[in-house]
Write a protein that holds these residues in place. Structure first.
Motif, PDB file in Angstrom:
ATOM      1  N   GLY A   1     -12.967 -11.211   8.765  1.00 27.58           N
ATOM      2  CA  GLY A   1     -12.089 -10.157   9.267  1.00 27.58           C
ATOM      3  C   GLY A   1     -11.336  -9.419   8.171  1.00 27.58           C
ATOM      4  N   PHE A   2     -11.661  -9.675   6.956  1.00 26.66           N
ATOM      5  CA  PHE A   2     -11.099  -8.959   5.811  1.00 26.66           C
ATOM      6  C   PHE A   2     -12.200  -8.862   4.763  1.00 26.66           C
ATOM      7  CE2 PHE A   2      -9.090  -8.311   1.783  1.00 26.66           C
ATOM      8  CZ  PHE A   2      -7.962  -7.560   2.047  1.00 26.66           C
ATOM      9  N   PRO A   3     -12.425  -7.716   4.137  1.00 27.59           N
ATOM     10  CA  PRO A   3     -11.767  -6.439   4.366  1.00 27.59           C
ATOM     11  C   PRO A   3     -12.272  -5.721   5.615  1.00 27.59           C
ATOM     12  CG  PRO A   3     -13.458  -6.183   2.704  1.00 27.59           C
ATOM     13  CD  PRO A   3     -13.426  -7.635   3.060  1.00 27.59           C
ATOM     14  N   ARG A   4     -11.428  -4.811   6.101  1.00 29.74           N
ATOM     15  CA  ARG A   4     -11.788  -3.997   7.248  1.00 29.74           C
ATOM     16  C   ARG A   4     -11.711  -2.508   6.926  1.00 29.74           C
ATOM     17  NH1 ARG A   4     -11.239  -6.750  12.773  1.00 29.74           N
ATOM     18  NH2 ARG A   4     -10.588  -8.641  11.787  1.00 29.74           N
ATOM     19  N   THR A   5     -11.172  -2.191   5.760  1.00 27.42           N
ATOM     20  CA  THR A   5     -11.100  -0.790   5.328  1.00 27.42           C
ATOM     21  C   THR A   5     -11.564  -0.753   3.874  1.00 27.42           C
ATOM     22  OG1 THR A   5      -8.839  -1.066   4.487  1.00 27.42           O
ATOM     23  CG2 THR A   5      -9.048  -0.365   6.775  1.00 27.42           C
ATOM     24  N   ILE A   6     -11.948   0.444   3.424  1.00 33.46           N
ATOM     25  CA  ILE A   6     -12.369   0.578   2.026  1.00 33.46           C
ATOM     26  C   ILE A   6     -11.198   0.265   1.099  1.00 33.46           C
ATOM     27  CG2 ILE A   6     -13.117   2.275   0.276  1.00 33.46           C
ATOM     28  CD1 ILE A   6     -15.384   1.311   2.098  1.00 33.46           C
ATOM     29  N   ASN A   7     -10.018   0.665   1.528  1.00 35.06           N
ATOM     30  CA  ASN A   7      -8.826   0.348   0.757  1.00 35.06           C
ATOM     31  C   ASN A   7      -8.689  -1.176   0.556  1.00 35.06           C
ATOM     32  OD1 ASN A   7      -6.455   0.938  -0.521  1.00 35.06           O
ATOM     33  ND2 ASN A   7      -5.263   1.148   1.367  1.00 35.06           N
ATOM     34  N   GLN A   8      -8.928  -1.926   1.622  1.00 32.66           N
ATOM     35  CA  GLN A   8      -8.881  -3.399   1.516  1.00 32.66           C
ATOM     36  C   GLN A   8     -10.010  -3.922   0.632  1.00 32.66           C
ATOM     37  OE1 GLN A   8      -8.781  -5.217   5.449  1.00 32.66           O
ATOM     38  NE2 GLN A   8      -6.947  -4.099   6.051  1.00 32.66           N
ATOM     39  N   ALA A   9     -11.167  -3.291   0.713  1.00 32.64           N
ATOM     40  CA  ALA A   9     -12.301  -3.737  -0.116  1.00 32.64           C
ATOM     41  C   ALA A   9     -12.000  -3.525  -1.597  1.00 32.64           C
ATOM     42  CB  ALA A   9     -13.572  -2.989   0.291  1.00 32.64           C
ATOM     43  N   GLU A  10     -11.387  -2.375  -1.915  1.00 25.90           N
ATOM     44  CA  GLU A  10     -11.011  -2.103  -3.311  1.00 25.90           C
ATOM     45  C   GLU A  10      -9.962  -3.104  -3.772  1.00 25.90           C
ATOM     46  OE1 GLU A  10     -12.501   0.080  -5.119  1.00 25.90           O
ATOM     47  OE2 GLU A  10     -13.062   1.860  -3.944  1.00 25.90           O
ATOM     48  N   ALA A  11      -9.007  -3.386  -2.885  1.00 29.87           N
ATOM     49  CA  ALA A  11      -7.954  -4.344  -3.239  1.00 29.87           C
ATOM     50  C   ALA A  11      -8.561  -5.728  -3.486  1.00 29.87           C
ATOM     51  CB  ALA A  11      -6.900  -4.412  -2.140  1.00 29.87           C
ATOM     52  N   LEU A  12      -9.527  -6.089  -2.670  1.00 25.11           N
ATOM     53  CA  LEU A  12     -10.168  -7.408  -2.837  1.00 25.11           C
ATOM     54  C   LEU A  12     -10.878  -7.490  -4.187  1.00 25.11           C
ATOM     55  CD1 LEU A  12     -10.906 -10.179  -1.715  1.00 25.11           C
ATOM     56  CD2 LEU A  12     -12.826  -9.112  -0.495  1.00 25.11           C
ATOM     57  N   LYS A  13     -11.471  -6.382  -4.583  1.00 26.87           N
ATOM     58  CA  LYS A  13     -12.140  -6.342  -5.883  1.00 26.87           C
ATOM     59  C   LYS A  13     -11.115  -6.609  -7.002  1.00 26.87           C
ATOM     60  CE  LYS A  13     -15.655  -3.498  -7.988  1.00 26.87           C
ATOM     61  NZ  LYS A  13     -16.416  -2.251  -7.944  1.00 26.87           N
ATOM     62  N   ASP A  14      -9.951  -5.975  -6.868  1.00 28.74           N
ATOM     63  CA  ASP A  14      -8.887  -6.190  -7.857  1.00 28.74           C
ATOM     64  C   ASP A  14      -8.421  -7.644  -7.844  1.00 28.74           C
ATOM     65  OD1 ASP A  14      -9.030  -3.513  -8.416  1.00 28.74           O
ATOM     66  OD2 ASP A  14      -7.239  -2.962  -7.257  1.00 28.74           O
ATOM     67  N   ILE A  15      -8.263  -8.198  -6.649  1.00 30.28           N
ATOM     68  CA  ILE A  15      -7.799  -9.588  -6.548  1.00 30.28           C
ATOM     69  C   ILE A  15      -8.811 -10.515  -7.235  1.00 30.28           C
ATOM     70  CG2 ILE A  15      -7.234 -11.499  -4.969  1.00 30.28           C
ATOM     71  CD1 ILE A  15      -6.402  -9.311  -2.883  1.00 30.28           C
ATOM     72  N   MET A  16     -10.092 -10.263  -7.008  1.00 29.26           N
ATOM     73  CA  MET A  16     -11.130 -11.085  -7.641  1.00 29.26           C
ATOM     74  C   MET A  16     -11.023 -10.992  -9.159  1.00 29.26           C
ATOM     75  SD  MET A  16     -13.018 -12.637  -5.269  1.00 29.26           S
ATOM     76  CE  MET A  16     -11.372 -13.056  -4.804  1.00 29.26           C
ATOM     77  N   GLU A  17     -10.763  -9.779  -9.660  1.00 36.21           N
ATOM     78  CA  GLU A  17     -10.596  -9.616 -11.108  1.00 36.21           C
ATOM     79  C   GLU A  17      -9.388 -10.384 -11.616  1.00 36.21           C
ATOM     80  OE1 GLU A  17     -10.808  -5.455 -12.368  1.00 36.21           O
ATOM     81  OE2 GLU A  17     -12.876  -5.456 -11.605  1.00 36.21           O
ATOM     82  N   GLU A  18      -8.272 -10.257 -10.862  1.00 35.08           N
ATOM     83  CA  GLU A  18      -7.054 -10.990 -11.256  1.00 35.08           C
ATOM     84  C   GLU A  18      -7.338 -12.481 -11.339  1.00 35.08           C
ATOM     85  OE1 GLU A  18      -4.008 -10.087  -8.276  1.00 35.08           O
ATOM     86  OE2 GLU A  18      -4.387  -7.950  -8.569  1.00 35.08           O
ATOM     87  N   LEU A  19      -8.186 -12.969 -10.469  1.00 35.13           N
ATOM     88  CA  LEU A  19      -8.472 -14.411 -10.417  1.00 35.13           C
ATOM     89  C   LEU A  19      -9.669 -14.776 -11.297  1.00 35.13           C
ATOM     90  CD1 LEU A  19      -7.980 -15.001  -6.593  1.00 35.13           C
ATOM     91  CD2 LEU A  19      -6.491 -15.805  -8.436  1.00 35.13           C
TER      92      LEU A  19
END
Ligand code: AP5
Ligand code: MG
Ligand code: ZN
Length: 227
Positions: A96-114
């Motif tokens: 159920g996440f991501p559900r928007t492109i904005n969330q998908a971009e944010a997830l990409k950033d989170i993956m990079e942070e981690l």
């Protein structure tokens, strides 16, 4: 061959995409227990918060009741914090996440942070007519959250959870009008996400025809092929 006796650790970061009722939660729970990685469902996080009347629950309630999306500012922060927890180090399933492109971009950033990346975006494809059948017959346990279906996955005793004996209820957003709105709200967004993850080269699609076990076989074979 020298090290072949050492069993490779399972480590995989995946997201399950699909319209409401596609079976994301049902399959994610099974994958989570098979591979022993956490199942993170934003919908479950919100429902728990609503049940416990937390500030988050108060923010999320009106959106969920109408079948609208909770604003990205709220949702992204929750996922970011959850993915930073220790139990996600060996992989996770986001449902159920991501559900928007904005969330998908944010997830990409989170993956990079981690310092990690997503390995698989699994799209569970179900015809719209079938979604409505699945959602209208769904029952969930009010205590442990286990999911049933009156026809496709009935409990042993009507209205009672097999796992904990709790009462089975209908989710408040499974009413006819809200179901229709949820599907409308998510249709185009899901298509955009599919395109996004196809471009990322990690999209896999399975047709969710057949029962829960049959679909689970398809899901595990995709997981195995991509690990
Ligand atoms: P969420 O809880 O995620 O709801 P959803 O996306 O609408 O999806 P569902 O949980 O309804 O369906 P599912 O795919 O998990 O299907 P299930 O496995 O239960 O989100 C709820 C709300 O929270 C959203 O509307 C939004 O307001 C908010 N929200 C959540 N995430 C958000 C985000 N990222 N951003 C913003 N807002 C967010 O299966 C359905 C039924 O079918 C069950 O009865 C099951 O037993 C049955 N079934 C499953 N598989 C099969 C099969 N193969 N054959 C027959 N029956 C089957
Ligand atoms: Mg779900
Ligand atoms: Zn239960």
């Amino acid at each position: 061959m020298k090290d072949s006796w050492i069993r490779e650790e399972f480590e995989m970061n995946m997201i399950f995409l699909g319209l409401p009722g596609a079976g994301k939660g049902t399959q994610a729970k099974k994958v989570s227990s098979k591979y022993n990685i956490p199942h993170i469902a934003t919908g479950d996080i919100f429902r728990n918060a609503i049940k416990n009347e937390t500030p988050l629950g108060k923010k999320a309630k009106s959106f969920i009741d109408q079948g609208e999306l909770v604003p990205d500012e709220v949702t992204i922060g929750i996922v970011r914090n959850r993915l930073k927890e220790d139990d996600c180090k060996d992989g996770f399933i986001l449902d159920g996440f991501p559900r928007t492109i904005n969330q998908a971009e944010a997830l990409k950033d989170i993956m990079e942070e981690l310092n990690t990346k997503l390995d698989l975006a699994l799209f569970i494809k179900v015809p719209e007519k079938e979604l409505i059948k699945r959602l209208s017959g769904r029952r969930v346990c009010e205590d442990c959250g286990a999911t049933y279906h009156v026809e496709f996955n009935p409990p042993e005793k009507e209205g009672i959870c097999d796992k904990c004996g709790g009462n089975l209820i209908q989710r408040s957003d499974d009413t006819e009008d809200t179901v229709k709105n949820r599907i409308e709200v998510n249709k185009e967004k899901t298509e955009k996400l599919i395109e996004f993850y196809d471009n990322e080269g990690i999209l896999q699609t399975i047709e969710s025809s057949g029962g829960i076990e049959e679909v689970f076989k398809k899901v595990t074979s995709v997981v195995e092929e991509n690990r």
